[in-house]
Design a protein around this motif. Sequence first.
Motif, short mmCIF file in Angstrom:
data_model
loop_
_atom_site.label_atom_id
_atom_site.label_comp_id
_atom_site.label_asym_id
_atom_site.label_seq_id
_atom_site.Cartn_x
_atom_site.Cartn_y
_atom_site.Cartn_z
N GLU A 35 0.83 -1.21 0.00
CA GLU A 35 0.00 0.00 0.00
C GLU A 35 0.86 1.26 0.00
N LEU A 36 1.91 1.26 0.79
CA LEU A 36 2.79 2.43 0.87
C LEU A 36 3.52 2.66 -0.45
N SER A 37 3.83 1.58 -1.16
CA SER A 37 4.60 1.70 -2.40
C SER A 37 3.83 2.38 -3.52
N VAL A 38 2.48 2.32 -3.47
CA VAL A 38 1.70 2.92 -4.55
C VAL A 38 1.23 4.33 -4.22
N MET A 39 1.52 4.80 -3.01
CA MET A 39 1.11 6.16 -2.66
C MET A 39 1.90 7.19 -3.46
N ARG A 40 1.28 8.31 -3.72
CA ARG A 40 1.93 9.39 -4.45
C ARG A 40 3.09 9.97 -3.63
N PRO A 41 4.16 10.41 -4.28
CA PRO A 41 5.26 11.05 -3.54
C PRO A 41 4.81 12.29 -2.78
N SER A 42 3.72 12.91 -3.24
CA SER A 42 3.21 14.13 -2.59
C SER A 42 2.15 13.84 -1.53
N ALA A 43 1.86 12.56 -1.28
CA ALA A 43 0.76 12.19 -0.38
C ALA A 43 1.23 12.08 1.06
N ILE A 44 0.26 12.20 1.98
CA ILE A 44 0.53 11.98 3.40
C ILE A 44 -0.39 10.90 3.93
N LEU A 45 0.09 10.19 4.96
CA LEU A 45 -0.68 9.15 5.64
C LEU A 45 -0.94 9.59 7.07
N VAL A 46 -2.18 9.44 7.51
CA VAL A 46 -2.57 9.85 8.86
C VAL A 46 -3.21 8.67 9.57
N ASN A 47 -2.78 8.39 10.79
CA ASN A 47 -3.37 7.29 11.56
C ASN A 47 -3.72 7.77 12.96
N THR A 48 -5.02 7.92 13.21
CA THR A 48 -5.51 8.24 14.56
C THR A 48 -6.36 7.09 15.09
#
Length: 313
Positions: A217-230
């Motif tokens: 999943e992390l490998s297909v994320m955009r270079p400009s994207a952010i991940l948030v986990n709450t």
Amino acid sequence: MRVLVLDDYQEVAAGYAAWETVPADVAFVARPVVDDDDLVALAAGAEVIVAMRERTAFTATRLAGLPDLRLLVTTGKANAAIDLAAAREQGVVVSGTDSSPAATAELTWGLILACLRHIPAEDAAMRKGGWQTTVGGDLAGRRLGVVGLGRLGAQVARIGTAFGMDVVAWSQNLDAPRAEEAGVRAVGKEELFSTSDVVTLHYKLSDRSRGLVGAEELSVMRPSAILVNTSRGPLVDTDALVRTLQEERIRGVALDVYDVEPLPADHILRSLPRTVLTPHLGYVTDGTYRVFYPQAVDAILAWLAGSPVRRLA
């Protein structure tokens, strides 16, 4: 009777409820529980324990080491860290309290903005005499990917719409009509991760969802994207996340939850760039505590009167 209130990290629990109405010796513990032996020692002789969310686990082994325990009150309507079957078998009543999704949803957006606009870094630079050291990202017109469209995810999605974002959602059982009810569009998991500018997790932790966000999943994320986990730390493969950050393959990560809490002082996440880290503050607000602690007292008094309320076991 002895009542033990655990994980009062900020040492504020005493001021949030009328504990004096409980006919018992009430003790408050401000530090985290270290291990099984520590919990057994702390809770020796306690007939009632008040647990703050999932900060302290109550496994079958731990419950067996607490023979005096008769009532376990957890803040919130559910607690995956309590072995309810073992509690029933041991004759321990488990009660909960009400809760609200607002606090965590609000923090989610605080983290999104902090990460996207580099607020912690700019604040630190300002305090050192600097001025405009980063270039922030935008929300309007960008895509928000919501993983898990329950009450929390749906609230976060609505706020995303208010920011003018294109909001999509995915979960294993999400269908198009349910997504439409929430005002968003259901997509596949790969599409969500590969096309979203912000990915935010609001998923219940289970054996099936553990490691839900991994290297793939992390490998297909955009270079400009952010991940948030709450939501819960183990939803994300931490090793894969660390590698992704070290290789600077995504814009950034904002985390409020971790595999082990409190996060060890020497954990690598504390020193990595492109991160915004908060110490599981999702539900830690004045309004939430004004529900949690008074209802915990209410649960104790109801149990003493022979009529337990909000029973989970």
